[in-house]
Design a protein around this motif. Sequence first.
Motif, mmCIF file in Angstrom:
data_model
loop_
_atom_site.group_PDB
_atom_site.id
_atom_site.type_symbol
_atom_site.label_atom_id
_atom_site.label_comp_id
_atom_site.label_asym_id
_atom_site.label_seq_id
_atom_site.Cartn_x
_atom_site.Cartn_y
_atom_site.Cartn_z
ATOM 1 N N GLU A 64 0.846 -1.193 0.000
ATOM 2 C CA GLU A 64 0.000 0.000 0.000
ATOM 3 C C GLU A 64 0.876 1.234 0.000
ATOM 4 O O GLU A 64 2.078 1.175 0.256
ATOM 5 C CB GLU A 64 -0.919 0.013 1.233
ATOM 6 N N VAL A 65 0.267 2.371 -0.336
ATOM 7 C CA VAL A 65 0.905 3.676 -0.224
ATOM 8 C C VAL A 65 0.066 4.490 0.743
ATOM 9 O O VAL A 65 -1.143 4.652 0.543
ATOM 10 C CB VAL A 65 1.004 4.394 -1.593
ATOM 11 N N ILE A 66 0.678 5.009 1.822
ATOM 12 C CA ILE A 66 -0.051 5.672 2.891
ATOM 13 C C ILE A 66 0.599 7.004 3.237
ATOM 14 O O ILE A 66 1.735 7.279 2.849
ATOM 15 C CB ILE A 66 -0.093 4.788 4.160
ATOM 16 N N ARG A 67 -0.147 7.815 3.947
ATOM 17 C CA ARG A 67 0.463 9.008 4.526
ATOM 18 C C ARG A 67 1.375 8.574 5.664
ATOM 19 O O ARG A 67 1.251 7.471 6.198
ATOM 20 C CB ARG A 67 -0.615 9.973 5.013
ATOM 21 N N VAL A 68 2.320 9.436 6.020
ATOM 22 C CA VAL A 68 3.327 9.068 7.016
ATOM 23 C C VAL A 68 2.654 8.743 8.353
ATOM 24 O O VAL A 68 1.941 9.577 8.920
ATOM 25 C CB VAL A 68 4.354 10.195 7.207
ATOM 26 N N PRO A 69 2.854 7.527 8.867
ATOM 27 C CA PRO A 69 2.228 7.138 10.134
ATOM 28 C C PRO A 69 3.064 7.611 11.333
ATOM 29 O O PRO A 69 4.196 8.089 11.171
ATOM 30 C CB PRO A 69 2.246 5.609 10.060
ATOM 31 N N GLU A 70 2.495 7.489 12.518
ATOM 32 C CA GLU A 70 3.262 7.735 13.735
ATOM 33 C C GLU A 70 4.331 6.657 13.853
ATOM 34 O O GLU A 70 4.062 5.471 13.657
ATOM 35 C CB GLU A 70 2.343 7.680 14.956
ATOM 36 N N THR A 71 5.548 7.065 14.130
ATOM 37 C CA THR A 71 6.641 6.110 14.255
ATOM 38 C C THR A 71 7.232 6.142 15.664
ATOM 39 O O THR A 71 7.085 7.129 16.390
ATOM 40 C CB THR A 71 7.764 6.397 13.248
ATOM 41 N N THR A 72 7.897 5.057 16.015
ATOM 42 C CA THR A 72 8.579 4.945 17.297
ATOM 43 C C THR A 72 10.069 4.773 17.046
ATOM 44 O O THR A 72 10.469 4.009 16.156
ATOM 45 C CB THR A 72 8.060 3.722 18.088
ATOM 46 N N PHE A 113 4.808 10.810 1.947
ATOM 47 C CA PHE A 113 4.065 9.558 1.896
ATOM 48 C C PHE A 113 5.015 8.389 2.140
ATOM 49 O O PHE A 113 6.237 8.558 2.141
ATOM 50 C CB PHE A 113 3.367 9.403 0.540
ATOM 51 N N VAL A 114 4.425 7.228 2.338
ATOM 52 C CA VAL A 114 5.217 6.023 2.581
ATOM 53 C C VAL A 114 4.747 4.913 1.646
ATOM 54 O O VAL A 114 3.542 4.628 1.566
ATOM 55 C CB VAL A 114 5.086 5.555 4.051
ATOM 56 N N ILE A 115 5.690 4.319 0.917
ATOM 57 C CA ILE A 115 5.416 3.110 0.147
ATOM 58 C C ILE A 115 5.727 1.926 1.058
ATOM 59 O O ILE A 115 6.861 1.765 1.508
ATOM 60 C CB ILE A 115 6.273 3.033 -1.128
ATOM 61 N N VAL A 116 4.716 1.127 1.340
ATOM 62 C CA VAL A 116 4.903 -0.067 2.169
ATOM 63 C C VAL A 116 5.090 -1.256 1.230
ATOM 64 O O VAL A 116 4.206 -1.579 0.442
ATOM 65 C CB VAL A 116 3.700 -0.302 3.107
ATOM 66 N N THR A 117 6.259 -1.886 1.302
ATOM 67 C CA THR A 117 6.575 -3.000 0.409
ATOM 68 C C THR A 117 6.436 -4.338 1.137
ATOM 69 O O THR A 117 6.544 -4.408 2.360
ATOM 70 C CB THR A 117 8.008 -2.883 -0.138
ATOM 71 N N GLY A 125 8.836 0.070 4.975
ATOM 72 C CA GLY A 125 8.252 1.319 4.528
ATOM 73 C C GLY A 125 9.334 2.251 4.010
ATOM 74 O O GLY A 125 10.409 2.351 4.612
ATOM 75 N N PHE A 126 9.065 2.935 2.898
ATOM 76 C CA PHE A 126 10.039 3.850 2.308
ATOM 77 C C PHE A 126 9.417 5.243 2.202
ATOM 78 O O PHE A 126 8.366 5.413 1.575
ATOM 79 C CB PHE A 126 10.483 3.356 0.935
ATOM 80 N N LEU A 127 10.066 6.220 2.798
ATOM 81 C CA LEU A 127 9.578 7.599 2.807
ATOM 82 C C LEU A 127 9.829 8.246 1.452
ATOM 83 O O LEU A 127 10.955 8.224 0.938
ATOM 84 C CB LEU A 127 10.292 8.393 3.907
ATOM 85 N N ILE A 128 8.770 8.829 0.862
ATOM 86 C CA ILE A 128 8.869 9.491 -0.437
ATOM 87 C C ILE A 128 8.126 10.817 -0.375
ATOM 88 O O ILE A 128 7.409 11.098 0.584
ATOM 89 C CB ILE A 128 8.284 8.611 -1.559
ATOM 90 N N ASP A 129 8.262 11.624 -1.428
ATOM 91 C CA ASP A 129 7.568 12.914 -1.455
ATOM 92 C C ASP A 129 6.170 12.823 -2.062
ATOM 93 O O ASP A 129 5.250 13.486 -1.594
ATOM 94 C CB ASP A 129 8.400 13.953 -2.222
ATOM 95 N N SER A 130 6.000 12.010 -3.109
ATOM 96 C CA SER A 130 4.675 11.906 -3.724
ATOM 97 C C SER A 130 4.594 10.676 -4.616
ATOM 98 O O SER A 130 5.616 10.100 -5.010
ATOM 99 C CB SER A 130 4.341 13.159 -4.559
ATOM 100 N N VAL A 131 3.361 10.281 -4.920
ATOM 101 C CA VAL A 131 3.089 9.198 -5.866
ATOM 102 C C VAL A 131 2.326 9.792 -7.037
ATOM 103 O O VAL A 131 1.434 10.615 -6.857
ATOM 104 C CB VAL A 131 2.254 8.085 -5.202
#
Length: 340
Positions: A64-72, A113-117, A125-131
């Motif tokens: 999936e491609v998602i908005r940046v989630p909360e991270t720990t 955004f984040v591409i979840v592979t 998850g890979f942080l990107i600027d846009s899809v």
Amino acid sequence: MSKVFFKAYSQSLNDVTIMSKSDAILLESGTNELEIIEFHLEKHLPNGKTKTCYYGINVAKVREVIRVPETTDYPNAQPHMIGVFSSRDILTPLVDLAGWLGVPVHSDIDKKFVIVTDFNRMTNGFLIDSVSRIHRISWNDVESPSQFLEAGEQDCVVAVVRKENKLIMILDFEKIIADINPELSMEKYDVTIDRSVDLNQAMVAKRNAKTVMIVDDSAFIRSLIQDTLTSAGFNIIACKDGGEAHEKLVELAEHAKAEGVGVSKFLDAVITDVEMPRMDGMHLLKRLREHPDYGDMPIVMFSSIMSEDNREKALALGANDTITKPEIGKMVSLMDKFVF
């Protein structure tokens, strides 16, 4: 096929729309087509302007491609690892892709955004600027990066797609993950200390009489496979994509015919990836099984996207077996099984 959803960025509305992965062709049996997700990093230039960098990834590798989630924060994290988050109850590392690539971008994470592979039996998850969008293309239109530059083992681009006057770089995500987390890399495998592999002098000598063709667009993966098989005694012919492999195999068949011998005089087995420029592994397999000299040649598929569905497709096309990356430890045993 199970229904999986992508949350894809909408350029016009800045919102999130839903597309079904079941609509994607993924890897139909031997069609030599794929779908890639085009995504961007906005590079900051010294003059204060920005330049869009275009990248791509096979839809089959994306959950999936998602908005940046909360991270720990994660203690003693690897370089370029931002933190971890939960993706469908799986603890998932978030990787700063721009940082790993050395591309300077803005630091406002809320607009990214984040591409979840999901491949190699790992979720990342890979942080990107846009899809941007999904492109359906033929592997014939996917070019090897060596046509643009001399790609070595450290190169992270495995293929290039020309679309609408831009070059979309297909990244070697297996290499990126292996670099960020070496403990999960196939580089950790050493056939010389694998007790399940027969390395006595007589067996190594038997393998010295056998030649295996390995086909993979990643120089990093090709090197690992070659090191593993040559350490066990096999001779190797290496090809960087399915197109090169097919050309060499046709030439080999013609040479064998001219010599009045079978092609097995020169080659004993083929190990091929699935995702490759010019010709994917499924289409290569299909073409070889249709060739009179390769109907019985042992062919093994080695891929990071070897799901049960894709395994069934590969076997239906005539593959002798499949291996899911990173299970490189199975390779020598399978070659022994099929060539002796």
